[in-house]
Design a protein around this motif. Structure first.
Motif, PDB file in Angstrom:
ATOM      1  N   GLN A  24     -14.119  22.529  -5.732  1.00  0.00           N
ATOM      2  CA  GLN A  24     -15.184  22.157  -4.580  1.00  0.00           C
ATOM      3  C   GLN A  24     -14.333  21.955  -3.730  1.00  0.00           C
ATOM      4  N   PRO A  25     -15.847  22.158  -2.927  1.00  0.00           N
ATOM      5  CA  PRO A  25     -15.646  20.697  -1.383  1.00  0.00           C
ATOM      6  C   PRO A  25     -16.102  19.641  -1.412  1.00  0.00           C
ATOM      7  N   ASP A  26     -15.625  18.490  -0.561  1.00  0.00           N
ATOM      8  CA  ASP A  26     -16.447  18.132  -0.091  1.00  0.00           C
ATOM      9  C   ASP A  26     -16.899  17.446   1.400  1.00  0.00           C
ATOM     10  N   ASP A  27     -17.641  17.180   1.737  1.00  0.00           N
ATOM     11  CA  ASP A  27     -17.649  16.948   3.553  1.00  0.00           C
ATOM     12  C   ASP A  27     -16.088  15.983   4.209  1.00  0.00           C
ATOM     13  N   ARG A  28     -14.695  15.956   3.571  1.00  0.00           N
ATOM     14  CA  ARG A  28     -14.166  16.182   4.049  1.00  0.00           C
ATOM     15  C   ARG A  28     -13.127  16.730   3.955  1.00  0.00           C
ATOM     16  N   ARG A  29     -13.358  17.347   2.824  1.00  0.00           N
ATOM     17  CA  ARG A  29     -12.162  18.688   2.776  1.00  0.00           C
ATOM     18  C   ARG A  29     -12.739  20.217   2.054  1.00  0.00           C
ATOM     19  N   PRO A  30     -12.001  21.070   1.777  1.00  0.00           N
ATOM     20  CA  PRO A  30     -12.187  22.655   1.640  1.00  0.00           C
ATOM     21  C   PRO A  30     -12.092  22.081   0.525  1.00  0.00           C
ATOM     22  N   ASN A  31     -12.255  23.954  -0.631  1.00  0.00           N
ATOM     23  CA  ASN A  31     -12.103  23.892  -2.244  1.00  0.00           C
ATOM     24  C   ASN A  31     -10.636  22.786  -2.812  1.00  0.00           C
ATOM     25  N   PHE A  32     -11.002  22.167  -3.728  1.00  0.00           N
ATOM     26  CA  PHE A  32      -9.928  21.406  -4.113  1.00  0.00           C
ATOM     27  C   PHE A  32     -10.480  21.631  -5.660  1.00  0.00           C
ATOM     28  N   PHE A  33      -9.079  21.593  -6.328  1.00  0.00           N
ATOM     29  CA  PHE A  33      -9.841  21.130  -7.888  1.00  0.00           C
ATOM     30  C   PHE A  33      -9.474  20.388  -8.380  1.00  0.00           C
ATOM     31  N   ARG A  34     -10.781  19.501  -9.389  1.00  0.00           N
ATOM     32  CA  ARG A  34     -10.915  18.897 -10.122  1.00  0.00           C
ATOM     33  C   ARG A  34     -11.489  18.634 -11.777  1.00  0.00           C
ATOM     34  N   ASN A  35     -10.122  18.101 -11.888  1.00  0.00           N
ATOM     35  CA  ASN A  35     -10.107  18.319 -13.604  1.00  0.00           C
ATOM     36  C   ASN A  35     -10.814  16.677 -14.605  1.00  0.00           C
ATOM     37  N   ILE A  36     -11.332  17.734 -15.157  1.00  0.00           N
ATOM     38  CA  ILE A  36     -11.993  16.740 -16.095  1.00  0.00           C
ATOM     39  C   ILE A  36     -11.194  16.303 -17.635  1.00  0.00           C
ATOM     40  N   ILE A  37     -10.658  15.339 -18.213  1.00  0.00           N
ATOM     41  CA  ILE A  37     -10.625  14.900 -19.647  1.00  0.00           C
ATOM     42  C   ILE A  37     -11.232  14.278 -19.772  1.00  0.00           C
ATOM     43  N   SER A  38     -13.124  14.744 -20.806  1.00  0.00           N
ATOM     44  CA  SER A  38     -13.848  13.752 -21.585  1.00  0.00           C
ATOM     45  C   SER A  38     -13.810  14.199 -22.849  1.00  0.00           C
ATOM     46  N   SER A  39     -12.587  15.619 -23.008  1.00  0.00           N
ATOM     47  CA  SER A  39     -11.985  16.059 -25.077  1.00  0.00           C
ATOM     48  C   SER A  39     -11.794  15.165 -25.667  1.00  0.00           C
ATOM     49  N   ALA A  40     -12.098  14.828 -26.462  1.00  0.00           N
ATOM     50  CA  ALA A  40     -11.026  14.062 -27.912  1.00  0.00           C
ATOM     51  C   ALA A  40     -10.229  14.918 -27.945  1.00  0.00           C
ATOM     52  N   ALA A  41     -10.272  16.932 -27.358  1.00  0.00           N
ATOM     53  CA  ALA A  41      -9.360  17.157 -28.468  1.00  0.00           C
ATOM     54  C   ALA A  41      -7.703  17.454 -27.434  1.00  0.00           C
ATOM     55  N   VAL A  42      -7.693  16.744 -26.426  1.00  0.00           N
ATOM     56  CA  VAL A  42      -6.694  16.713 -25.464  1.00  0.00           C
ATOM     57  C   VAL A  42      -5.731  16.161 -26.111  1.00  0.00           C
ATOM     58  N   LYS A  43      -4.563  16.517 -25.938  1.00  0.00           N
ATOM     59  CA  LYS A  43      -3.401  16.117 -25.661  1.00  0.00           C
ATOM     60  C   LYS A  43      -2.776  16.303 -24.327  1.00  0.00           C
ATOM     61  N   GLU A  44      -1.481  15.150 -24.590  1.00  0.00           N
ATOM     62  CA  GLU A  44      -0.545  14.892 -23.032  1.00  0.00           C
ATOM     63  C   GLU A  44      -0.372  16.184 -22.552  1.00  0.00           C
ATOM     64  N   SER A  45       0.176  17.848 -23.658  1.00  0.00           N
ATOM     65  CA  SER A  45       0.675  18.631 -24.573  1.00  0.00           C
ATOM     66  C   SER A  45      -0.323  19.759 -23.534  1.00  0.00           C
ATOM     67  N   ASP A  46      -1.570  19.234 -23.710  1.00  0.00           N
ATOM     68  CA  ASP A  46      -2.356  20.137 -23.587  1.00  0.00           C
ATOM     69  C   ASP A  46      -2.240  20.057 -22.017  1.00  0.00           C
ATOM     70  N   VAL A  47      -2.158  18.768 -20.982  1.00  0.00           N
ATOM     71  CA  VAL A  47      -1.795  18.380 -19.691  1.00  0.00           C
ATOM     72  C   VAL A  47      -0.591  19.182 -19.018  1.00  0.00           C
ATOM     73  N   ASP A  48      -0.071  19.083 -19.861  1.00  0.00           N
ATOM     74  CA  ASP A  48       1.601  20.357 -19.237  1.00  0.00           C
ATOM     75  C   ASP A  48       1.090  21.844 -18.935  1.00  0.00           C
ATOM     76  N   PHE A  49       0.512  22.036 -20.684  1.00  0.00           N
ATOM     77  CA  PHE A  49       0.128  23.607 -20.324  1.00  0.00           C
ATOM     78  C   PHE A  49      -0.916  23.970 -19.247  1.00  0.00           C
ATOM     79  N   LEU A  50      -2.095  23.031 -18.629  1.00  0.00           N
ATOM     80  CA  LEU A  50      -2.517  23.316 -17.951  1.00  0.00           C
ATOM     81  C   LEU A  50      -2.032  23.741 -15.943  1.00  0.00           C
ATOM     82  N   LEU A  51      -0.895  22.773 -16.109  1.00  0.00           N
ATOM     83  CA  LEU A  51      -0.387  22.631 -15.129  1.00  0.00           C
ATOM     84  C   LEU A  51       0.993  23.796 -14.950  1.00  0.00           C
ATOM     85  N   ALA A  52       1.687  23.978 -15.765  1.00  0.00           N
ATOM     86  CA  ALA A  52       2.331  24.999 -16.040  1.00  0.00           C
ATOM     87  C   ALA A  52       1.434  26.366 -15.452  1.00  0.00           C
TER      88      ALA A  52
END
Length: 509
Positions: A472-500
């Motif tokens: 989404q954008p905000d009043d200071r920036r054009p579109n940017f990614f906003r990642n949310i981690i609120s799931s108990a299923a997520v591990k460090e390897s999933d964060v690595d997968f996301l970026l890769a």
């Protein structure tokens, strides 16, 4: 996710109709029908937790219309067709509990809470009187009291209710604040108020706060948006300036909403400083902690984010977000007891009789504007029984630690990712940098180009079905990614997968 052929009913009952189920016929057909439905649900749960499975099988709306038979028939279909309909529905549903789903504030699939929702649906109970929901009403009383005690020791004797979403929770706070200042408004209406009511909220707050001004007759022009700092936090001095300006015009400031966990940046307004101003000018202080309220359960992360929350008059807190309760589960809490009933009661004698055989203080329906309420308490109570305060605290700490890990990994790859700010919560805001922009100086021109990348990369994520991250954008920036981690299923390897995976899908943009 298996296809519908895996859920065949016994040939003898496949062509049966709903009239062959209970309560019309005996239970044998009912047992098999429901067992097939449970099989579908369990397979979906397994697929949701399988990292090899896609998050979604994306189709455009026109294509999806052709894949699905959604028409309402003149004559009912067979039980086998109903089973197939259930399997097909989940086949094309987004797996919001998948470890690679980072798209919404509410992510994950808590199985204990899910079990509670299954029981809730089976009980099919309205929550307006103790007479028809005795166990659930008592559960709500116990859990709401416990949540108030977590907010502050001086809140124990207050009042709370579960509402259909954080927006309605905020509306209850608005109504109570107006009722507290103008108790005759309920009967006499706007003529009671000799002047223009005005309210204040951060320019980063949830739109539902402004909506309160619209639906309750103030007008959105009288919901003043207080400027925020570069980190998305309300600036107290700007709040006081606006209050003074409006009072000088003869207006009546009465309500301030302080956001604890903004939707986009996850920022926390400084409650204590805002509370000082509210006390000076006699304003109601509401804390919208729909998103950030879960951190009240963490000794490590509660302060300074939520320091001063006990000074508020009301608090919105959504367990269906950071705590992972199933949708939906939103609470509104008041320091002062009796306001909900006084503000909203219509004393309908055909529902809320005063001469019942039990203590009618447990009839909650007259406290709310909607009368009937869905049972949102059992799934939360069952989840809290499973985890205890300790388990929820560990969950909060783990989510924050994973977000800190993501920030660390982004900083380790400055050629591919640009961290917008150090997050206060699990909202990690960043840009992905494709190969062609990696040597370009970081200016507003580059930010504009990075903003154009976001919707294209998001489309590639959805078409591949491997990853979902919001932008989404905000009043200071054009579109940017906003990642949310609120799931108990997520591990460090999933964060690595996301970026890769973002790099795999977007490097050539």
């Amino acid at each position: 996710m298996p296809n519908t052929s895996n859920y065949k009913l016994n040939a003898a009952i496949a062509n049966s109709k709903y009239t062959d189920l209970l309560p019309y016929k005996d239970g044998s057909t009912t047992n098999e029908f429901l067992q097939r439905i449970v099989d579908i649900l369990l397979d979906f749960v397994k697929a949701t937790n399988d990292r090899k499975e896609k998050i979604l099988d994306f189709h455009h709306p026109e294509e999806m219309q052709n894949l699905l038979d959604l028409k309402v028939p003149e004559k009912g279909v067979t039980l086998q067709q109903l089973v197939n309909d259930c399997a097909t529905t989940l086949k094309y549903q987004v797996k919001t509990g998948h470890p690679h789903f980072f798209n919404q504030l509410s992510c994950g699939l808590d199985l204990v809470s899910m079990a509670g929702e299954w029981l809730t649906a089976t009980a099919n109970t309205n929550m307006f009187t103790y007479e028809i929901a005795p166990v659930f009403i008592l559960m709500e009383t116990v859990v709401m009291t416990h949540m108030r005690e977590i907010i502050g020791c001086n809140w124990k004797n207050g009042d709370s209710i579960l509402a259909p979403g954080g927006s309605i929770s905020n509306l209850y706070a608005f109504l109570a604040a107006r009722h507290k200042m103008f108790p005759n408004y309920k009967e006499k209406g706007i003529a009671t108020i000799q002047g223009q009511l005005v309210m204040f909220t951060s320019d980063q707050s949830h739109y539902s706060v402004k909506s309160c001004a619209s639906v309750c007759g103030l007008g959105t022009d009288n919901c003043l948006m207080v400027p925020s700092d570069v980190n998305g936090r309300m600036i107290p001095s700007e709040l006081e300036k606006l209050i003074v300006e409006r009072k000088a015009k003869g207006h009546i400031p009465f309500f301030v909403c302080c956001t604890s966990g903004t939707t986009v940046l996850g920022s926390f307004d400084p409650i204590n400083e805002i509370a000082d101003i509210c006390e000076t000018y006699g304003l109601w202080l509401h804390v919208d902690a729909a998103w950030g309220g879960g951190l009240l359960l963490s000794k490590k992360y509660r302060h300074p984010r939520l320091s001063g929350v006990e000074r508020a008059h009301s608090v919105t807190w959504n367990p269906h977000k950071l705590q992972g309760a199933l949708l939906q589960c939103s609470t509104i809490h008041f320091k002062e007891n009796g306001l909900l009933l006084s503000c909203n009661s219509m004393s309908a004698d055909y529902l809320f009789m005063q001469d019942k055989l039990y203590d009618i203080q447990y009839d909650t329906g007259d406290k709310v504007i909607q009368c009937g309420r869905h049972n949102d308490i059992f799934k939360l109570w069952l989840q809290w029984r499973a985890k205890g305060d300790e388990g929820f605290e560990k969950h909060m700490d783990r989510l924050m630690e994973l977000s800190e890990y993501m920030v660390k990994r982004i900083k380790e790859q400055p050629d591919k990712f640009y961290l917008i700010m150090e997050p206060e919560m699990v909202n990690v805001s960043f840009w992905y940098i494709p190969t062609r922009l990696r040597k370009m100086p970081h200016t507003s021109a580059r930010e504009a180009e990075l903003g154009k990348i976001c919707p294209i990369l998001k489309a590639r994520m959805m078409e591949s079905g491997t990853l979902m991250v919001g932008y989404q954008p905000d009043d200071r920036r054009p579109n940017f990614f906003r990642n949310i981690i609120s799931s108990a299923a997520v591990k460090e390897s999933d964060v690595d997968f996301l970026l890769a995976e973002m790099d795999r899908l977007g490097h050539n943009l």
